[in-house]
Design a protein around this motif. Structure first.
Motif, PDB file in Angstrom:
ATOM      1  N   PRO A   3       0.816  -1.224   0.000  1.00  0.00           N
ATOM      2  CA  PRO A   3       0.000   0.000   0.000  1.00  0.00           C
ATOM      3  C   PRO A   3       0.845   1.269   0.000  1.00  0.00           C
ATOM      4  N   ARG A   4       0.202   2.353  -0.411  1.00  0.00           N
ATOM      5  CA  ARG A   4       0.820   3.674  -0.348  1.00  0.00           C
ATOM      6  C   ARG A   4       0.365   4.339   0.947  1.00  0.00           C
ATOM      7  N   ILE A   5       1.324   4.824   1.726  1.00  0.00           N
ATOM      8  CA  ILE A   5       1.038   5.406   3.026  1.00  0.00           C
ATOM      9  C   ILE A   5       1.414   6.880   3.020  1.00  0.00           C
ATOM     10  N   LEU A   6       0.504   7.719   3.519  1.00  0.00           N
ATOM     11  CA  LEU A   6       0.777   9.145   3.694  1.00  0.00           C
ATOM     12  C   LEU A   6       1.115   9.382   5.162  1.00  0.00           C
ATOM     13  N   LEU A   7       2.308   9.907   5.418  1.00  0.00           N
ATOM     14  CA  LEU A   7       2.746  10.252   6.775  1.00  0.00           C
ATOM     15  C   LEU A   7       2.689  11.764   6.930  1.00  0.00           C
ATOM     16  N   VAL A   8       1.853  12.239   7.842  1.00  0.00           N
ATOM     17  CA  VAL A   8       1.743  13.672   8.131  1.00  0.00           C
ATOM     18  C   VAL A   8       2.315  13.884   9.530  1.00  0.00           C
ATOM     19  N   GLU A   9       3.536  14.375   9.590  1.00  0.00           N
ATOM     20  CA  GLU A   9       4.285  14.472  10.845  1.00  0.00           C
ATOM     21  C   GLU A   9       5.320  15.589  10.712  1.00  0.00           C
ATOM     22  N   ASP A  10       5.403  16.484  11.726  1.00  0.00           N
ATOM     23  CA  ASP A  10       6.327  17.610  11.621  1.00  0.00           C
ATOM     24  C   ASP A  10       7.645  17.392  12.360  1.00  0.00           C
ATOM     25  N   ASP A  11       7.822  16.249  13.013  1.00  0.00           N
ATOM     26  CA  ASP A  11       9.088  15.921  13.660  1.00  0.00           C
ATOM     27  C   ASP A  11      10.000  15.282  12.615  1.00  0.00           C
ATOM     28  N   ILE A  12      11.044  16.004  12.214  1.00  0.00           N
ATOM     29  CA  ILE A  12      11.902  15.549  11.116  1.00  0.00           C
ATOM     30  C   ILE A  12      12.569  14.219  11.451  1.00  0.00           C
ATOM     31  N   ASN A  13      13.080  14.091  12.684  1.00  0.00           N
ATOM     32  CA  ASN A  13      13.778  12.864  13.054  1.00  0.00           C
ATOM     33  C   ASN A  13      12.843  11.663  13.037  1.00  0.00           C
ATOM     34  N   LEU A  51      -0.845   7.917   8.325  1.00  0.00           N
ATOM     35  CA  LEU A  51      -0.263   8.052   9.661  1.00  0.00           C
ATOM     36  C   LEU A  51      -0.316   9.535   9.992  1.00  0.00           C
ATOM     37  N   LEU A  52      -1.039   9.886  11.046  1.00  0.00           N
ATOM     38  CA  LEU A  52      -1.404  11.282  11.269  1.00  0.00           C
ATOM     39  C   LEU A  52      -1.005  11.750  12.665  1.00  0.00           C
ATOM     40  N   ASP A  53      -0.092  12.718  12.721  1.00  0.00           N
ATOM     41  CA  ASP A  53       0.293  13.315  13.999  1.00  0.00           C
ATOM     42  C   ASP A  53      -0.870  14.143  14.549  1.00  0.00           C
ATOM     43  N   LEU A  56      -0.013  19.495  14.662  1.00  0.00           N
ATOM     44  CA  LEU A  56       0.608  19.847  13.388  1.00  0.00           C
ATOM     45  C   LEU A  56       0.482  21.343  13.132  1.00  0.00           C
ATOM     46  N   PRO A  57       1.406  21.918  12.367  1.00  0.00           N
ATOM     47  CA  PRO A  57       1.272  23.325  11.978  1.00  0.00           C
ATOM     48  C   PRO A  57       0.033  23.536  11.103  1.00  0.00           C
ATOM     49  N   ASN A  58      -0.673  24.632  11.328  1.00  0.00           N
ATOM     50  CA  ASN A  58      -1.786  25.117  10.506  1.00  0.00           C
ATOM     51  C   ASN A  58      -3.103  24.350  10.667  1.00  0.00           C
ATOM     52  N   LEU A  59      -3.042  23.041  10.871  1.00  0.00           N
ATOM     53  CA  LEU A  59      -4.278  22.269  11.018  1.00  0.00           C
ATOM     54  C   LEU A  59      -3.970  21.025  11.837  1.00  0.00           C
ATOM     55  N   SER A  60      -4.726  20.797  12.904  1.00  0.00           N
ATOM     56  CA  SER A  60      -4.432  19.670  13.794  1.00  0.00           C
ATOM     57  C   SER A  60      -4.811  18.343  13.148  1.00  0.00           C
ATOM     58  N   GLY A  61      -4.182  17.280  13.630  1.00  0.00           N
ATOM     59  CA  GLY A  61      -4.504  15.956  13.131  1.00  0.00           C
ATOM     60  C   GLY A  61      -5.950  15.575  13.378  1.00  0.00           C
ATOM     61  N   ILE A  62      -6.494  15.990  14.510  1.00  0.00           N
ATOM     62  CA  ILE A  62      -7.891  15.704  14.824  1.00  0.00           C
ATOM     63  C   ILE A  62      -8.818  16.356  13.801  1.00  0.00           C
ATOM     64  N   GLU A  63      -8.531  17.605  13.436  1.00  0.00           N
ATOM     65  CA  GLU A  63      -9.362  18.295  12.451  1.00  0.00           C
ATOM     66  C   GLU A  63      -9.208  17.658  11.073  1.00  0.00           C
TER      67      GLU A  63
END
Length: 237
Positions: A3-13, A51-53, A56-63
């Motif tokens: 599968p193709r997975i989208l990771l939305v996460e602002d922690d670079i490490n 995968l959703l943090d 997050l900047p600008n818009l929260s994962g919950i939203e």
């Protein structure tokens, strides 16, 4: 086919750690460090899992989760929340909003991969193995063999890719543009009506022995593989 997975996460490490381990497992990864951008990416090219943090900047994962669940094209995408929030109330809130699972940081890559596979087996069982089945149809991704009700079906390469895409997403409606991207790829120019031609070829091949037509035409929307195995009647492309 992984599968193709989208990771939305602002922690670079953390992003690099997750990306490295998932790619090593054969998954295709798309990345975003911004909430609004992540939402846009999910809507423009819906992934197989997100995968959703939480923060997050600008818009929260919950939203983001809330908006994806309200949109017909993204409502059924599996979502795993990644967060440092460990309170039971936060976990319950995330699940109530529509997340399929909830992982608290820190977590091991091994646990994350196990959770991803568990969610896919539960929500999208067609993606958990090499053989996809639906309504008497069996597609073997390794041997490229397709069988319906005991009879082997001979498909061209494009029709095979199209059927595999439908089998991986039963019941989900795809526009012609989305099918072009999924079956032909983003960098290939093909006219939209070409999709209709291959849909007709796929239907003709599948509808042997007066079998029911399981490919559904959704007016002004596109095509889908009927989630019910007993669909009666047929539709024209």
């Amino acid at each position: 086919m992984k599968p193709r997975i989208l990771l939305v996460e602002d922690d670079i490490n953390l992003t690099e750690l997750v990306r490295y381990n998932l790619e090593r497992e054969g998954f295709e990864i798309a990345l975003s460090a911004d909430g609004e951008e992540g939402l846009m990416m999910a809507m423009e090219q819906p992934p197989d899992l997100i995968l959703l943090d939480w923060m997050l900047p600008n818009l929260s994962g919950i939203e983001i989760c809330r908006r994806l669940r309200r949109n017909g094209d993204t409502a059924n995408i599996p979502i795993i929340m990644l967060t440092a929030r460990t309170e039971e109330g936060d976990r319950v809130r995330g699940l109530e909003i529509g997340a399929d699972d909830y992982i608290t940081k820190p977590f091991s890559p091994r646990e994350l991969i196990a959770r991803i596979n568990a969610v896919l087996r539960r929500v999208r069982p067609g993606l958990s193995g090499k053989i996809l089945t639906h309504a008497g149809i069996s597609l073997d991704s390794t041997t490229h063999k397709v069988v319906r009700d005991g009879t082997q079906i001979h498909l061209g390469p494009t029709e095979f890719r199209m059927l595999r895409h439908f089998l991986e997403n039963p019941g989900r409606v795809f526009s012609r543009e989305q099918l072009l991207d999924a079956v032909w790829g983003h960098d290939v120019y093909v006219e939209l009506r070409t999709v209709d031609v291959h849909i007709r070829r796929l239907r003709k091949a599948l509808n042997i022995n007066d079998s029911a037509d399981i490919i559904r035409t959704v007016r002004s929307a596109g095509y889908s593989l009927d989630p019910e195995s007993s669909m009666a009647g047929s539709a024209s492309a």
